[in-house]
Write a protein that holds these residues in place. Structure first.
Motif, mmCIF file in Angstrom:
data_model
loop_
_atom_site.group_PDB
_atom_site.id
_atom_site.type_symbol
_atom_site.label_atom_id
_atom_site.label_comp_id
_atom_site.label_asym_id
_atom_site.label_seq_id
_atom_site.Cartn_x
_atom_site.Cartn_y
_atom_site.Cartn_z
ATOM 1 N N ARG A 11 75.088 -53.421 -21.952
ATOM 2 C CA ARG A 11 76.281 -52.622 -22.379
ATOM 3 C C ARG A 11 77.550 -53.594 -21.818
ATOM 4 O O ARG A 11 77.249 -53.466 -20.532
ATOM 5 C CB ARG A 11 75.948 -51.344 -22.228
ATOM 6 N N ARG A 12 78.429 -53.829 -22.291
ATOM 7 C CA ARG A 12 79.817 -54.381 -21.756
ATOM 8 C C ARG A 12 80.839 -53.638 -22.232
ATOM 9 O O ARG A 12 80.880 -52.986 -23.291
ATOM 10 C CB ARG A 12 79.899 -55.865 -21.713
ATOM 11 N N ALA A 13 82.026 -53.414 -21.559
ATOM 12 C CA ALA A 13 83.133 -52.796 -22.307
ATOM 13 C C ALA A 13 83.796 -53.975 -22.971
ATOM 14 O O ALA A 13 84.321 -54.881 -22.289
ATOM 15 C CB ALA A 13 84.100 -52.304 -21.207
ATOM 16 N N LYS A 15 86.595 -55.451 -25.638
ATOM 17 C CA LYS A 15 87.761 -55.423 -25.632
ATOM 18 C C LYS A 15 88.487 -55.925 -27.144
ATOM 19 O O LYS A 15 89.422 -55.750 -27.280
ATOM 20 C CB LYS A 15 88.672 -56.156 -24.553
ATOM 21 N N GLN A 67 96.143 -50.303 -27.309
ATOM 22 C CA GLN A 67 94.940 -51.145 -26.524
ATOM 23 C C GLN A 67 93.889 -51.865 -27.577
ATOM 24 O O GLN A 67 93.759 -51.429 -28.571
ATOM 25 C CB GLN A 67 94.104 -50.638 -25.570
ATOM 26 N N PRO A 69 91.110 -52.866 -27.921
ATOM 27 C CA PRO A 69 89.759 -52.127 -28.227
ATOM 28 C C PRO A 69 90.155 -51.139 -29.316
ATOM 29 O O PRO A 69 89.263 -50.825 -30.203
ATOM 30 C CB PRO A 69 89.118 -51.811 -26.972
ATOM 31 N N CYS A 183 83.722 -49.542 -26.031
ATOM 32 C CA CYS A 183 84.786 -49.537 -24.937
ATOM 33 C C CYS A 183 85.155 -48.312 -24.379
ATOM 34 O O CYS A 183 85.899 -47.585 -25.394
ATOM 35 C CB CYS A 183 85.886 -50.486 -24.872
ATOM 36 N N PRO A 184 84.863 -47.726 -23.228
ATOM 37 C CA PRO A 184 85.406 -46.531 -22.770
ATOM 38 C C PRO A 184 86.876 -46.718 -22.284
ATOM 39 O O PRO A 184 87.304 -47.598 -21.969
ATOM 40 C CB PRO A 184 84.382 -46.102 -21.773
ATOM 41 N N MET A 185 87.613 -45.699 -22.710
ATOM 42 C CA MET A 185 89.036 -45.780 -22.436
ATOM 43 C C MET A 185 89.880 -44.779 -21.874
ATOM 44 O O MET A 185 89.411 -43.618 -22.329
ATOM 45 C CB MET A 185 89.956 -46.323 -23.384
ATOM 46 N N GLU A 186 90.497 -44.553 -20.475
ATOM 47 C CA GLU A 186 91.354 -43.612 -20.148
ATOM 48 C C GLU A 186 92.937 -43.957 -20.355
ATOM 49 O O GLU A 186 93.558 -43.230 -19.849
ATOM 50 C CB GLU A 186 90.909 -43.181 -18.788
ATOM 51 N N GLY A 187 93.139 -44.982 -20.979
ATOM 52 C CA GLY A 187 94.425 -45.458 -20.991
ATOM 53 C C GLY A 187 95.117 -44.737 -22.295
ATOM 54 O O GLY A 187 94.646 -45.481 -23.437
ATOM 55 N N GLN A 224 80.500 -60.220 -15.372
ATOM 56 C CA GLN A 224 80.344 -58.749 -14.986
ATOM 57 C C GLN A 224 80.353 -58.841 -13.465
ATOM 58 O O GLN A 224 79.111 -59.526 -13.117
ATOM 59 C CB GLN A 224 79.184 -58.019 -15.582
ATOM 60 N N ARG A 226 79.523 -56.666 -10.029
ATOM 61 C CA ARG A 226 79.115 -55.310 -9.388
ATOM 62 C C ARG A 226 79.217 -55.264 -8.016
ATOM 63 O O ARG A 226 78.927 -56.420 -7.516
ATOM 64 C CB ARG A 226 77.843 -54.562 -9.911
HETATM 65 C C1 LIG Z 1 86.527 -43.949 -17.025
HETATM 66 C C2 LIG Z 1 86.752 -45.302 -17.667
HETATM 67 C C3 LIG Z 1 87.987 -45.804 -18.194
HETATM 68 C C4 LIG Z 1 88.234 -47.010 -18.836
HETATM 69 N N1 LIG Z 1 89.492 -47.219 -19.441
HETATM 70 C C5 LIG Z 1 89.710 -48.484 -20.020
HETATM 71 C C6 LIG Z 1 90.980 -48.568 -20.672
HETATM 72 O O1 LIG Z 1 91.761 -47.655 -20.688
HETATM 73 N N2 LIG Z 1 91.002 -49.822 -21.152
HETATM 74 C C7 LIG Z 1 90.154 -50.806 -20.956
HETATM 75 O O2 LIG Z 1 90.249 -51.927 -21.706
HETATM 76 N N3 LIG Z 1 88.606 -50.529 -20.383
HETATM 77 C C8 LIG Z 1 88.797 -49.349 -20.162
HETATM 78 N N4 LIG Z 1 87.563 -48.965 -19.041
HETATM 79 C C9 LIG Z 1 86.475 -50.132 -19.056
HETATM 80 C C10 LIG Z 1 86.274 -50.869 -17.696
HETATM 81 O O3 LIG Z 1 87.368 -51.732 -17.537
HETATM 82 C C11 LIG Z 1 85.000 -51.548 -17.745
HETATM 83 O O4 LIG Z 1 83.903 -50.791 -17.924
HETATM 84 C C12 LIG Z 1 84.910 -52.219 -16.034
HETATM 85 O O5 LIG Z 1 85.751 -53.436 -16.164
HETATM 86 C C13 LIG Z 1 83.392 -53.149 -16.021
HETATM 87 O O6 LIG Z 1 83.211 -53.684 -17.176
HETATM 88 P P1 LIG Z 1 81.904 -53.563 -17.921
HETATM 89 O O7 LIG Z 1 81.877 -52.191 -18.430
HETATM 90 O O8 LIG Z 1 81.845 -54.707 -19.150
HETATM 91 O O9 LIG Z 1 80.759 -53.907 -17.022
HETATM 92 C C14 LIG Z 1 87.170 -48.043 -18.645
HETATM 93 C C15 LIG Z 1 86.217 -47.560 -18.067
HETATM 94 C C16 LIG Z 1 85.848 -46.329 -17.747
HETATM 95 C C17 LIG Z 1 84.460 -45.883 -17.205
#
Ligand SMILES: Cc1cc2nc3c(=O)[nH]c(=O)nc-3n(C[C@H](O)[C@H](O)[C@H](O)COP(=O)(O)O)c2cc1C
Length: 236
Positions: A11-13, A15, A67, A69, A183-187, A224, A226
């Motif tokens: 799993r990756r976030a 975009k 954004q 994503p 992609c989880p987002m809090e923006g 990635q 960590r």
């Molecule tokens: C609570 C939370 C909020 C996040 N908000 C954003 C966001 O608003 N925009 C975005 O592009 N990525 C967002 N991300 C994704 C993170 O940037 C991403 O999970 C982190 O850089 C690690 O990358 P990976 O998930 O690919 O390993 C968010 C992740 C989490 C857990």
């Protein structure tokens, strides 16, 4: 078990997504996995809004500050911590227990526990009950080992947020297992998005928005990183 580990590690976030359909069956599998997450007292204190129609998705993506994503996802899921559903959840569980022929004593025990839980968790007007309960718990804690329940509205929302976040992770892993990406987002604009979904500021708080889709072939995934295990883990 390896499939689960694979989904976790892959799993990756993502975009940038390319347009694909998520069928109603796949949507149900993803949402069903979310609600199977563990939750405090099995209270499932959240609501998930699946935003799939083009017009609504565009409106929500705009509130996610446009954004990429959000703009390119096939669907957006708004995960909302919900502290207003406790009574309905308890009633739902009682109905389920009756339908499944649980012993009357077990049902009454559950009803009693749920009622105590609701009283404990009720902040009351201006947080008055919360202040009284906090003082009582502090007093009790002088000679007894006890946990402090969430008492104020803020503490309750934080409590509900933990269970909501677990449902979100289940949802993302289910999407991964079905060969989608997320992609989880809090923006996002919290107050505008709350208004758009007609949420109550008393009972609801948006925890995150999850973009779901298929990773675009044009997307270049960054490596990635960590923190090393020893920096995050203490083995006692
Ligand atoms: C609570 C939370 C909020 C996040 N908000 C954003 C966001 O608003 N925009 C975005 O592009 N990525 C967002 N991300 C994704 C993170 O940037 C991403 O999970 C982190 O850089 C690690 O990358 P990976 O998930 O690919 O390993 C968010 C992740 C989490 C857990």
């Amino acid at each position: 078990m390896n499939d689960i580990l694979d989904a976790i590690l892959q799993r990756r976030a993502v975009k940038l997504f390319e347009p694909v359909d998520i069928s109603p069956g796949q949507r149900e599998q993803i949402l069903n996995a979310a609600r199977h997450a563990p939750s405090s007292f099995n209270s499932q204190p959240y609501k998930l809004y699946w935003v799939g129609s083009a017009a609504k998705k565009a409106a929500v993506a705009k509130l996610c500050m446009a954004q990429t994503p959000a703009e390119t996802a096939s669907a957006l899921v708004v995960a909302v911590a919900d502290i207003g559903s406790m009574l309905a959840t308890a009633q739902g569980q009682v109905e389920w227990m009756r339908r499944n022929n649980f012993a009357e004593a077990k049902i009454r025990h559950y009803e009693r526990t749920a009622r105590i839980g609701r009283i404990l968790f009720m902040p009351g007007p201006f947080g008055i009950f919360a202040a009284v309960k906090r003082a009582l718990f502090r007093l009790l804690n002088l000679w007894k080992t006890i946990g402090m329940p969430p008492l104020s509205r803020q503490e309750l929302l934080k409590w509900a947020t933990k269970s909501t976040a677990l449902a979100c992770q289940n949802l993302m892993l289910a999407a991964e297992a079905l060969e989608f990406n997320t992609c989880p987002m809090e923006g996002f604009d919290r107050s505008r998005l709350s208004r758009y979904l007609e949420l109550s500021c008393r009972y609801h708080e948006i925890v995150m928005v999850i973009a779901i889709g298929k990773k675009s072939r044009a997307y270049v995934e960054p490596p990635q990183w960590r923190r090393p295990l020893h920096a995050t883990v203490t083995v006692l």
